[in-house]
Design an enzyme around this catalytic site. Sequence first.
Site, short mmCIF file in Angstrom:
data_model
loop_
_atom_site.label_atom_id
_atom_site.label_comp_id
_atom_site.label_asym_id
_atom_site.label_seq_id
_atom_site.Cartn_x
_atom_site.Cartn_y
_atom_site.Cartn_z
CG ASP A 51 -30.60 -20.80 -14.66
OD1 ASP A 51 -30.13 -20.95 -15.76
OD2 ASP A 51 -32.05 -21.07 -14.36
CG ASP A 102 -32.64 -26.32 -7.35
OD1 ASP A 102 -31.88 -25.52 -7.08
OD2 ASP A 102 -33.21 -27.26 -7.58
N GLY A 126 -35.76 -27.66 -3.75
CA GLY A 126 -35.11 -28.04 -4.54
C GLY A 126 -34.11 -28.90 -4.33
P1 5GP Z 1 -30.87 -18.51 -10.44
O1 5GP Z 1 -31.00 -17.96 -9.01
O2 5GP Z 1 -28.97 -19.56 -10.13
O3 5GP Z 1 -31.39 -18.33 -11.83
O4 5GP Z 1 -31.51 -20.02 -10.58
C1 5GP Z 1 -31.39 -20.55 -9.54
C2 5GP Z 1 -32.95 -21.99 -8.89
O5 5GP Z 1 -33.69 -21.47 -10.20
C3 5GP Z 1 -32.55 -23.15 -8.50
O6 5GP Z 1 -32.22 -23.18 -7.42
C4 5GP Z 1 -33.95 -24.00 -9.13
O7 5GP Z 1 -34.22 -24.03 -8.11
C5 5GP Z 1 -34.02 -22.94 -10.22
N1 5GP Z 1 -34.15 -23.51 -11.56
C6 5GP Z 1 -33.65 -22.79 -12.55
N2 5GP Z 1 -32.82 -23.75 -13.56
C7 5GP Z 1 -34.13 -25.19 -13.10
C8 5GP Z 1 -34.69 -26.33 -14.03
O8 5GP Z 1 -34.36 -26.24 -15.32
N3 5GP Z 1 -35.65 -26.52 -13.76
C9 5GP Z 1 -36.09 -26.37 -12.28
N4 5GP Z 1 -36.81 -27.46 -11.74
N5 5GP Z 1 -35.15 -25.72 -11.52
C10 5GP Z 1 -35.19 -24.58 -12.01
MG MG Z 2 -34.04 -24.04 -5.80
#
Ligand code: 5GP
Ligand code: MG
Length: 172
Positions: free
Chosen positions: A100, A97, A42
């Site tokens: 979240d 990227d 990403g």
């Molecule tokens: P976390 O582990 O912080 O919940 O998620 C982070 C990862 O989830 C990011 O690095 C990304 O790859 C993916 N991700 C989270 N939200 C989105 C989104 O809105 N779109 C996309 N394409 N990937 C997301």
């Molecule tokens: Mg990612």
Amino acid sequence: MDKNITKLITQSAIRNVVIGLGATITHDYRKRDLTVVCLLDGSLVFTANLLLQIRIPVNLYSIKVSSYEGKESSGVVKYDGRDLEFCKDKDILLIDDILDSGLTLSTVVNDVKNAGAVSVRTCVLLNKQINRQIDIEPDYKAFDIENEFVVGFGMDYNGLHRNLPYIGVLKG
Ligand code: 5GP
Ligand code: MG
């Protein structure tokens, strides 16, 4: 380019912010040896664009992590890492990227620290503050966004849309 995608952040807005981030990182790391770690897939496009705005010597490594299936987080960080030996005694800047829930970056930050890094900072293209489940804030970020699923500028939906030059929201 795609009628199912609404533009959220334009290419020129991204460019302006990335130029500023590059200048800040250049300044902050001017007295250190900077090692940038790109979290694939990403952040490939973001990392490439940011690297070109950093005006000090940089070492680049990439590691592959994933936690998403479709539009949902699977809750588990799949981490088909190379081993992280290269982090030992290095000042590491992790590039992702999106921050979240925080699961992905907090897992990688811990692994990099355990691998013997001198310092670990994080830089993200997008920050989705509202979804945070783990107490982690990015050291550098380009944009804050609401709770919406975005694609483009490297980010995908089931493998597609990474090549959009802007950041968009998928309709439906
Ligand atoms: P976390 O582990 O912080 O919940 O998620 C982070 C990862 O989830 C990011 O690095 C990304 O790859 C993916 N991700 C989270 N939200 C989105 C989104 O809105 N779109 C996309 N394409 N990937 C997301
Ligand atoms: Mg990612």
